[in-house]
Design a protein around this motif. Structure first.
Motif, mmCIF file in Angstrom:
data_model
loop_
_atom_site.group_PDB
_atom_site.id
_atom_site.type_symbol
_atom_site.label_atom_id
_atom_site.label_comp_id
_atom_site.label_asym_id
_atom_site.label_seq_id
_atom_site.Cartn_x
_atom_site.Cartn_y
_atom_site.Cartn_z
ATOM 1 N N HIS A 218 22.105 -3.747 9.523
ATOM 2 C CA HIS A 218 22.316 -2.382 9.973
ATOM 3 C C HIS A 218 21.825 -1.221 8.800
ATOM 4 C CE1 HIS A 218 24.686 1.462 9.602
ATOM 5 N NE2 HIS A 218 24.615 1.433 10.729
ATOM 6 N N THR A 219 21.994 -1.910 7.582
ATOM 7 C CA THR A 219 21.686 -1.007 6.354
ATOM 8 C C THR A 219 20.090 -1.028 6.231
ATOM 9 O OG1 THR A 219 23.226 -1.478 5.007
ATOM 10 C CG2 THR A 219 21.548 -0.954 3.829
ATOM 11 N N ILE A 220 19.297 -2.140 6.450
ATOM 12 C CA ILE A 220 17.890 -2.330 6.555
ATOM 13 C C ILE A 220 17.205 -1.395 7.549
ATOM 14 C CG2 ILE A 220 16.130 -3.716 6.591
ATOM 15 C CD1 ILE A 220 17.958 -5.899 5.466
ATOM 16 N N LEU A 221 17.688 -1.676 8.806
ATOM 17 C CA LEU A 221 17.034 -0.923 9.907
ATOM 18 C C LEU A 221 17.303 0.364 9.864
ATOM 19 C CD1 LEU A 221 17.659 -3.487 12.599
ATOM 20 C CD2 LEU A 221 15.592 -2.846 11.626
ATOM 21 N N SER A 222 18.624 0.844 9.432
ATOM 22 C CA SER A 222 19.118 2.331 9.548
ATOM 23 C C SER A 222 18.063 3.074 8.223
ATOM 24 C CB SER A 222 20.606 2.631 8.991
ATOM 25 O OG SER A 222 21.255 2.282 9.865
ATOM 26 N N LEU A 223 17.978 2.341 7.316
ATOM 27 C CA LEU A 223 17.233 3.033 6.277
ATOM 28 C C LEU A 223 15.569 3.113 6.557
ATOM 29 C CD1 LEU A 223 18.974 1.874 2.850
ATOM 30 C CD2 LEU A 223 19.072 4.256 3.826
ATOM 31 N N LEU A 224 15.024 2.095 6.910
ATOM 32 C CA LEU A 224 13.719 1.838 7.568
ATOM 33 C C LEU A 224 13.321 2.982 8.639
ATOM 34 C CD1 LEU A 224 11.061 0.540 7.580
ATOM 35 C CD2 LEU A 224 11.775 -0.992 9.327
ATOM 36 N N PHE A 225 14.189 3.214 9.777
ATOM 37 C CA PHE A 225 14.139 4.005 10.563
ATOM 38 C C PHE A 225 14.008 5.597 10.166
ATOM 39 C CE2 PHE A 225 15.513 0.810 13.877
ATOM 40 C CZ PHE A 225 14.138 0.396 13.947
ATOM 41 N N SER B 15 18.935 -2.566 -0.932
ATOM 42 C CA SER B 15 20.032 -2.012 -0.695
ATOM 43 C C SER B 15 21.201 -2.473 -0.047
ATOM 44 C CB SER B 15 19.528 -0.183 -0.042
ATOM 45 O OG SER B 15 20.718 0.551 0.051
ATOM 46 N N SER B 16 20.528 -3.191 1.052
ATOM 47 C CA SER B 16 21.614 -4.116 1.573
ATOM 48 C C SER B 16 22.349 -4.859 0.914
ATOM 49 C CB SER B 16 20.785 -4.622 2.976
ATOM 50 O OG SER B 16 20.293 -5.593 2.493
ATOM 51 N N LEU C 119 11.182 8.121 10.097
ATOM 52 C CA LEU C 119 11.082 9.434 10.844
ATOM 53 C C LEU C 119 11.156 10.659 10.023
ATOM 54 C CD1 LEU C 119 14.257 8.406 13.236
ATOM 55 C CD2 LEU C 119 11.890 9.024 13.910
ATOM 56 N N ARG C 120 11.487 10.374 8.761
ATOM 57 C CA ARG C 120 11.276 11.347 7.695
ATOM 58 C C ARG C 120 9.810 11.849 7.440
ATOM 59 N NH1 ARG C 120 10.169 11.584 2.824
ATOM 60 N NH2 ARG C 120 10.580 9.187 2.504
ATOM 61 N N LYS C 121 9.248 10.775 7.407
ATOM 62 C CA LYS C 121 7.623 10.923 7.211
ATOM 63 C C LYS C 121 7.144 11.436 8.474
ATOM 64 C CE LYS C 121 7.080 6.548 5.464
ATOM 65 N NZ LYS C 121 6.322 5.252 5.304
ATOM 66 N N LEU C 122 7.319 11.311 9.426
ATOM 67 C CA LEU C 122 6.895 11.878 10.811
ATOM 68 C C LEU C 122 7.198 13.372 10.688
ATOM 69 C CD1 LEU C 122 7.479 9.039 13.549
ATOM 70 C CD2 LEU C 122 5.364 9.850 12.782
ATOM 71 N N THR C 123 8.567 13.477 10.769
ATOM 72 C CA THR C 123 8.906 15.073 10.581
ATOM 73 C C THR C 123 8.125 15.670 9.648
ATOM 74 O OG1 THR C 123 10.994 14.182 11.239
ATOM 75 C CG2 THR C 123 10.959 16.453 10.341
ATOM 76 N N TYR C 124 7.890 15.448 8.147
ATOM 77 C CA TYR C 124 7.047 16.010 7.419
ATOM 78 C C TYR C 124 5.554 16.082 7.814
ATOM 79 C CZ TYR C 124 4.995 17.014 2.906
ATOM 80 O OH TYR C 124 4.183 17.569 1.795
ATOM 81 N N LYS D 14 0.833 -1.062 0.067
ATOM 82 C CA LYS D 14 0.050 -0.086 -0.063
ATOM 83 C C LYS D 14 0.813 1.350 0.072
ATOM 84 C CE LYS D 14 -1.989 1.814 3.709
ATOM 85 N NZ LYS D 14 -2.793 1.881 4.794
ATOM 86 N N GLU D 15 0.766 2.097 -0.753
ATOM 87 C CA GLU D 15 1.427 3.548 -0.695
ATOM 88 C C GLU D 15 1.444 3.952 0.596
ATOM 89 O OE1 GLU D 15 0.770 8.081 -2.973
ATOM 90 O OE2 GLU D 15 -0.438 6.445 -3.567
ATOM 91 N N GLY D 16 2.738 4.529 0.986
ATOM 92 C CA GLY D 16 2.997 5.051 2.053
ATOM 93 C C GLY D 16 3.418 4.134 3.234
ATOM 94 N N SER D 17 3.347 2.632 2.826
ATOM 95 C CA SER D 17 3.537 1.889 3.811
ATOM 96 C C SER D 17 4.727 1.761 4.238
ATOM 97 C CB SER D 17 3.066 0.295 3.207
ATOM 98 O OG SER D 17 3.387 -0.615 4.326
ATOM 99 N N TRP D 18 5.177 1.339 5.366
ATOM 100 C CA TRP D 18 6.658 1.129 6.022
ATOM 101 C C TRP D 18 7.176 0.032 5.343
ATOM 102 C CZ3 TRP D 18 7.987 -3.384 8.304
ATOM 103 C CH2 TRP D 18 6.836 -4.178 8.910
ATOM 104 N N MET D 19 6.432 -0.817 4.706
ATOM 105 C CA MET D 19 6.975 -2.090 4.181
ATOM 106 C C MET D 19 7.907 -1.541 2.635
ATOM 107 S SD MET D 19 6.109 -4.699 5.837
ATOM 108 C CE MET D 19 6.334 -6.230 4.700
ATOM 109 N N VAL D 20 7.485 -0.370 2.285
ATOM 110 C CA VAL D 20 7.970 0.072 0.888
ATOM 111 C C VAL D 20 9.468 0.269 1.269
ATOM 112 C CG1 VAL D 20 8.129 1.780 -0.678
ATOM 113 C CG2 VAL D 20 5.909 0.673 0.006
ATOM 114 N N ALA D 21 9.503 0.978 2.486
ATOM 115 C CA ALA D 21 11.053 1.352 2.840
ATOM 116 C C ALA D 21 11.746 -0.034 3.387
ATOM 117 C CB ALA D 21 10.858 2.347 4.218
#
Length: 183
Positions: A160-167, A95-96, A171-176, A81-88
């Protein structure tokens, strides 16, 4: 970066019956720092950093570039679904793999530079520097030798890569949202 030289010396150290490569025979962390400094000076503590700096630069560049592209690709395929955390999460997983593939040759070169024996002037006995080490490994052992340890490297870099990018993405979405709606 300074502690990587000491860490590599200590990790490579083992009993003579199992020894592979050069053995430094330090008694512990402080002993390693002291011995390296006494024998090679301040420069000895930084030996091998010319392999670590490119590693971090390449890793960060690949991480950010592939995450953005992978996320766009996953969104385009509409797996989630658009905007889902699963996309990240999916973008981070893709990326990892790219990060491990890009960074492993630098890990191999750095390890060789850190762990090589040195002469009385503190110069490496096997390699003159990053490029020389890279070329020698490729010529003598083949290009795939630069990927020794990619499995364990992925086990370290992947999560490390997966969790860093997901978080980061969440956090970027929450800030926005907070900046736009005060929520």
């Amino acid at each position: 970066m300074l502690a990587l030289n000491v860490k590599t010396h200590l990790q490579a150290q083992t009993v003579a019956a199992m020894a592979v490569g050069h053995q430094h025979n330090h008694q512990g962390v402080s002993s390693a720092f002291e011995t390296i400094y006494r024998k090679q000076g301040l420069v000895g503590l930084w030996r091998g950093v010319n392999g670590a700096v490119p590693r971090v630069m390449v890793g960060s560049a690949v991480q950010l570039a592939t995450f953005a592209s992978a996320k766009e690709w996953v969104e385009k395929l509409k797996w989630f679904k658009e905007g889902s955390w699963m996309v990240a999460l999916a973008g981070g997983m893709i990326s990892s793999v790219a990060v491990a593939v890009a960074m492993t040759p630098f890990d191999v070169v750095s390890t060789r530079l850190y762990n090589q024996p040195v002469d009385e002037r503190g110069m490496g006995k096997h390699y003159r520097g990053f490029l020389d080490c890279f070329v020698q490994i490729s010529r003598k052992e083949g290009i795939l030798a630069l990927y020794k340890g990619i499995g364990p490297a992925y086990l370290r870099l992947g999560p490390h890569t997966i969790l860093s990018l997901l978080f980061w993405d969440e956090l970027r979405k929450l800030t926005y949202r907070h900046q736009q709606h005060g929520v």
